[in-house]
Enzyme design. Structure first.
Site, PDB file in Angstrom:
ATOM      1  CE  LYS A  92      48.480  43.851  43.616  1.00 58.13           C
ATOM      2  NZ  LYS A  92      49.421  43.386  42.574  1.00 58.13           N
TER       3      LYS A  92
ATOM      4  CB  SER B 228      48.338  45.317  39.403  1.00 56.38           C
ATOM      5  OG  SER B 228      49.109  44.289  39.991  1.00 56.38           O
TER       6      SER B 228
ATOM      7  CB  SER C 136      52.239  44.087  39.406  1.00 59.39           C
ATOM      8  OG  SER C 136      51.352  44.260  38.346  1.00 59.39           O
TER       9      SER C 136
HETATM   10  N1  GLN Z   1      51.116  45.351  33.774  1.00 55.12           N
HETATM   11  C1  GLN Z   1      51.052  43.938  33.635  1.00 55.12           C
HETATM   12  C2  GLN Z   1      49.652  43.515  33.301  1.00 55.12           C
HETATM   13  O1  GLN Z   1      48.853  44.337  33.097  1.00 55.12           O
HETATM   14  C3  GLN Z   1      51.582  43.267  34.862  1.00 55.12           C
HETATM   15  C4  GLN Z   1      50.566  42.894  35.888  1.00 55.12           C
HETATM   16  C5  GLN Z   1      51.137  42.182  37.075  1.00 55.12           C
HETATM   17  O2  GLN Z   1      52.359  42.046  37.229  1.00 55.12           O
HETATM   18  N2  GLN Z   1      50.248  41.709  37.927  1.00 55.12           N
HETATM   19  O3  GLN Z   1      49.351  42.359  33.243  1.00 55.12           O
END
Ligand code: GLN
Length: 508
Positions: free
Chosen positions: A79, A154, A178
């Site tokens: 990532k 993400s 994420s």
């Molecule tokens: N969907 C969540 C957010 O938008 C989680 C993001 C994450 O785990 N980095 O913050």
């Protein structure tokens, strides 16, 4: 690119590599070609053939000498939130469009030392803020099962690359779901370990008290060597743990626990999971959960019951409050973490400005995307004088109470918790453009594990959506440091089902 009809396992590919039936260089060359001719041009943010080939040659040298480990020569990708010395690291932001780190993240370093071959850097939501990969500054991604749909976020690029068969594993980060949510949407397996077990050194910080590095792969069996290699104490991360319940936090801990649980299950005959209490939180099955997801999770629970597990109804009454708590705490931490991107220390600097304050203002407004700017504003507001108690402190209290609920359930009622990962299957791209809160609500089942620091994983357990082509995920949440058991349970499920073997090609 041709999508594969079958995924090889890390064990089978590792064997082929060790027996020299295939070389790491051949694998890497094919993978690079597939990544280049990939269906999704935005998936990789940086590929460098020379770097990948150099890693593959080093892996081949080890394999030739008979010095290989389980991951030597295995193609993976990172990532773009993990800093790398070779490849650019952008966090999918214009702010860091040209940034090259002077060092590797600990996770990257450990995986490289284990002989993995990295294909490069995968797109994600900008600074890991988002649920669909539509917040990347470099183009939204497609779900390999349906290009009209989001892969999740993400770590959407990580899930999509694994699902498309380009790599056998991909690193991700999970601050609110994420790793688990994109794993669920793309039909792959993904784990977020206990907070503090994997180093955050070199992971671009979003919300430091919630951020945890994790990994995605085709199966729980493949996750074991990857997570085991990544984890372990690191003095360069002040929240890294030296020991996990009396066991040294070092590579080998998770694999050993996993193997011990697998052994125990295999000794137990036809009811391998006898005695296991699965807590099923009623709040995870309320309104808002799609019937097809509820059905798939129910069917998965029945598989566990058939293997001898006992299902226990539990309650996590503050489940709904996890959303407002997270969306106060995470932006508050983000507003502080992202203050370093000021046009002076790191990243983009606006070309025209009047004075220092104007330069900083312009650099940040020009280079940060709308979701990131929104969260910085929210975070600054909740931390500001006069609002701190009402929002930030209140959210911390809710976090404590959520933790108490999970703790009580896992201490008194059950050994592990199971439920859905997401309320529905992957949505269409662009569908939430007018409704910024809709995606936030979709995090309802994943946020708890981050607020409490518990390990949690997602494995495919069914399919839904049009023509039942879209994957559905099952979430398993465990006690602190129980990664080994979570992976062994997931492994056991995957030996009795084949949801994890469906490739996008079979669904198209
Ligand atoms: N969907 C969540 C957010 O938008 C989680 C993001 C994450 O785990 N980095 O913050």
């Amino acid at each position: 690119m041709t999508l594969p009809t079958q995924y090889p396992s890390i064990a089978s590919l590792g064997k082929a590599l060790r027996e020299r039936r295939i070389s790491a260089l051949e694998l890497a060359t094919d993978a690079l070609q597939a990544a280049r001719n990939g269906a999704d041009p935005h998936l990789f943010l940086h590929i460098d053939d020379d770097l990948t080939r150099a890693q593959a040659r080093a892996a081949d040298a080890l394999l030739e000498r008979g010095n290989a480990g389980p991951l030597t020569g295995i193609p993976i990708a990172h990532k773009d939130l993990f800093v790398t010395r070779g490849w650019r690291t952008t966090a999918a932001s214009r702010m860091l469009a040209d940034y090259v780190s002077p060092f590797d993240a600990t996770v990257v370093e450990r995986l490289e030392q284990a002989g993995t071959v990295s294909l490069g850097k995968l797109s994600c939501d900008e600074f890991a803020m988002g649920s669909g990969n539509e917040n990347s500054a470099f183009g939204a991604l497609q779900n390999p099962h349906d290009p009209e749909r989001i892969p999740g976020g993400s770590s959407g690029g990580s899930a999509a690359a694994v699902a498309a068969g380009l790599v056998l594993g991909a690193t991700g980060t999970d601050s609110g779901g994420s790793v688990r949510q994109p794993a669920a949407y793309c039909g792959v397996s993904g784990i977020k370990p206990t907070y503090g077990t994997v180093s955050r050194h070199g992971v671009i910080a979003y919300a430091s008290s919630l951020d945890q590095a994790g990994v995605l792969a085709h199966s729980a069996a493949d996750l074991v060597p990857l997570l085991d290699t990544m984890s372990g104490f690191d003095e360069r991360d002040s929240t890294s743990l030296e020991s996990c319940d009396g066991v040294a936090n070092a590579p080998g801990r998770i694999a050993a626990a996993h193997d011990a649980w697998r052994h125990q299950f295999s000794q137990a005959g036809r009811q391998p999971l006898a005695g296991l209490r699965i807590g099923v939180p009623q709040e995870f099955f309320g309104s808002g959960l799609a019937a097809e997801v509820a059905d798939a999770v129910e069917a998965a629970l029945q598989v566990f019951e058939a293997l001898g597990a006992l299902r226990v109804d539990i309650s996590l009454p503050l489940t709904r409050l996890a959303i407002p708590a997270y969306y106060v705490i995470a932006p508050a931490e983000a507003s502080s973490n992202l203050a370093r991107f000021d046009g002076v220390h790191f990243g983009y600097r606006a070309p025209h400005y009047q004075d220092l304050a104007d330069m900083i203002r312009r650099s940040r407004s020009e280079a940060l995307g709308p979701e990131v700017r929104k969260r910085i504003l929210v975070g600054t507001y909740v931390l500001s004088h006069g609002y701190y108690d009402a929002y930030y402190l209140q959210a911390q209290r809710v976090r404590r109470m959520v933790a108490n609920d999970y703790q009580q359930a896992l201490d008194e009622a059950c050994d592990i918790i199971m439920g859905p990962v997401t309320p529905g299957v992957a949505r269409r791209r662009g569908d939430h453009d007018d409704d910024p809160i809709a995606d936030w609500l979709g995090d309802i089942y994943t946020l708890g594990a981050n607020l409490v620091g518990l390990p949690a994983l997602s494995i495919p357990c069914g399919r839904g959506g049009p023509a039942a082509r879209l994957p559905i995920g099952l979430q398993i949440i465990g006690r602190h440091f129980d990664e080994g058991r979570l992976l062994a349970l997931a492994d056991c499920f995957q030996q009795h089902t084949d949801w994890h073997q469906y490739t996008p090609r079979q669904t198209s």
